[in-house]
Write an enzyme that holds these catalytic residues in place. Structure first.
Site, PDB file in Angstrom:
ATOM      1  N   HIS A 306       0.856  -1.185   0.000  1.00 19.20           N
ATOM      2  CA  HIS A 306       0.000   0.000   0.000  1.00 19.20           C
ATOM      3  C   HIS A 306       0.890   1.232   0.000  1.00 19.20           C
ATOM      4  CE1 HIS A 306      -3.121   2.825   1.214  1.00 19.20           C
ATOM      5  NE2 HIS A 306      -3.971   1.915   0.776  1.00 19.20           N
ATOM      6  N   ASP A 364      -7.870  -5.567   0.363  1.00 19.69           N
ATOM      7  CA  ASP A 364      -8.347  -6.369  -0.761  1.00 19.69           C
ATOM      8  C   ASP A 364      -7.946  -7.838  -0.670  1.00 19.69           C
ATOM      9  OD1 ASP A 364      -9.625  -4.292  -2.058  1.00 19.69           O
ATOM     10  OD2 ASP A 364      -7.710  -3.534  -2.774  1.00 19.69           O
TER      11      ASP A 364
END
Ligand code: ACO
Length: 430
Positions: A306, A364
């Site tokens: 991320h 996710d």
């Protein structure tokens, strides 16, 4: 705000730049006058060091793995709140009183139907159209249906447009799904809560009665809370940039949906599930870990890494718990995808490459398994993300419109093309 300055030396001359402090998090150096003072721009591809705005909505501490909506930790909101309460919080800055919550829920519920002409709009799509393609088009098209809420200078119209989008997004998302599977559209039902209504619009058929499973409804509602906002990510920045020109809110949210679709952003949940399916069995994990580490292989471990979190994504922890709850409720004892995911996570978290680069599972990684177990096809995963993120986009868009210092967003560039040259006619070109 502080009176502190920082000094930059350009061509041996000191340039004093104001330093602005937030309530928490890193301070920023205000470079808005730098070009005027030095004739130079700053260069920051991907905006890794650039704050594009002031915001009071969402705070992330990527090193500690903290996510706050209006100051409230995501864990507390996900555990105790519901999605519409989170919407209210993001939009208005405070948690609602019981009366405010009832009024808000009522207003959202009364806006869930879409203009009947929208049904015909849908039939223009091929049945195999990706539902995200349909969402981009249909949300953009809302501006063609609701002319009375496109004047962004009118606070009332802005509010009506916001309510319309939060309320109609589940209806449009369910319609996209129904169109895809060839089933008739199911109209919203006002006595159901937001998420139960959405599940019903997706999975009910006229041939039999549909009973909403409260465990699944609560789990999906929590998934919506987790996705509701995430400060200045790519799609939110897209919405702000589109809105900075004065474009109407429906068009701006359609732009956000388009950006979210990409596999590096919201499309990652779809990509993560496809990856788990491709890996198939835990014994093949080392092969894929090696591919992810290979500089010459474009493969990346989807659902890992991320831009902001250099620690465990706090949403991923809640998502992992939700996955187990959903599988348990559905009586899915052995899910091969879950086995692969759990083992892959364990291996990657101990692997030097991932440890050194601080690559942790993001939201996710587990969301795809959960949504698949609930019955959603992979192509719907990003649509669900868009549905939930709509409130964040709207809150950020409203904050921008109400900011008196708001100007059109217009980044500059470092030009590396040809310098000026004279036109040569075709006959003279060698
Ligand atoms: N698998 C393998 N290596 C990775 C991964 C990954 N998932 N993510 C990053 N890396 C490596 C990069 O190759 C790079 O290595 P290098 O320094 O040797 O060149 C390093 O880690 C840093 O990565 P960047 O791409 O520079 O980080 P950036 O902040 O630009 O990208 C992103 C973040 C896009 C999320 C990236 O980690 C990625 O592609 N992850 C997979 C897709 C994904 O899960 N996206 C969902 C994000 S969450 C969301 O949108 C809700």
């Amino acid at each position: 705000m502080s009176s502190e300055t920082s000094t930059l030396t350009v061509d041996n001359k000191p340039v004093d730049l104001a330093v602005k402090e937030g309530t928490i998090g890193p301070s920023v150096i205000d470079i808005s006058k730098l070009y005027g003072q030095t004739g130079m721009f700053t260069y920051d591809p991907g905006f890794t060091s650039t704050a594009s705005c002031e915001s009071k909505i969402t705070y992330i501490d990527g090193d500690k793995g903290v996510l706050l909506y209006r100051g409230y930790p995501i864990e507390q909101l996900a555990e105790h709140g519901d999605f519409l309460e989170t919407c209210y919080l993001l939009l208005y800055g405070e948690l609602p009183t019981a009366a405010q919550k009832a009024d808000f829920d009522y207003r959202v519920t009364r806006h869930t139907m879409v203009h009947d002409q929208m049904n015909r709009f849908f039939t223009g799509f091929r049945r195999d159209a990706h539902p995200m393609a349909i969402m981009v088009a249909c949300v953009g098209a809302l501006s063609a249906f609701y002319h009375d809420s496109t004047d962004i200078s009118d606070p009332h119209q802005r509010m009506v447009a916001s309510m319309r989008m939060i309320a109609k997004m589940p209806t449009l998302a369910a319609m996209a799904y129904k169109y895809h599977v060839g089933q008739p559209f199911v109209y919203p039902q006002n006595d159901l809560d937001y998420t139960s209504n959405f599940l019903r619009m997706c999975f009910a058929v006229p041939a039999e009665e549909y009973k909403v499973n409260p465990v699944l409804s609560r789990a999906l509602d929590r998934i919506f809370i987790l996705h509701a906002d995430h400060e200045q990510n790519a799609s939110t920045s897209t919405v702000r940039l589109a809105g900075s020109s004065g474009a109407n809110p429906f068009a701006c949210i359609a732009a956000g949906i388009a950006c979210l679709w990409g596999p590096a952003h919201g499309g990652a949940n779809e990509a993560a599930l496809k990856m788990l399916e491709e890996i198939g069995t835990p014994d093949r994990i080392p092969e894929y870990i090696a591919k992810a580490k290979d500089k010459n292989d474009p493969f990346r471990l989807m659902g890992f890494g991320h831009r902001v979190y250099k620690n465990y994504d706090p949403r991923a922890r809640i998502m992992q718990k939700t996955t187990h709850e959903v599988l348990n409720e559905l009586g899915i004892k052995d899910d091969p995808l879950l086995d692969v995911a759990v083992e892959l996570e364990q291996i990657a978290l101990k692997d030097e490459y991932f440890v050194e680069k601080k690559l942790y599972p993001n939201i996710d990684f587990y969301s795809g398994i959960t949504l698949k177990a609930m019955g959603f096809p992979t192509s719907m995963f990003t649509v669900l993300f868009a549905l939930a993120r709509t409130v964040g986009w709207i809150a950020q868009w409203s904050e921008m419109i109400e900011d008196p210092s708001q100007r059109i967003g217009r980044p500059r560039q470092l030009y590396v093309g040809e310098p000026q040259r004279d036109y040569v006619t075709v006959a003279q070109r060698g």
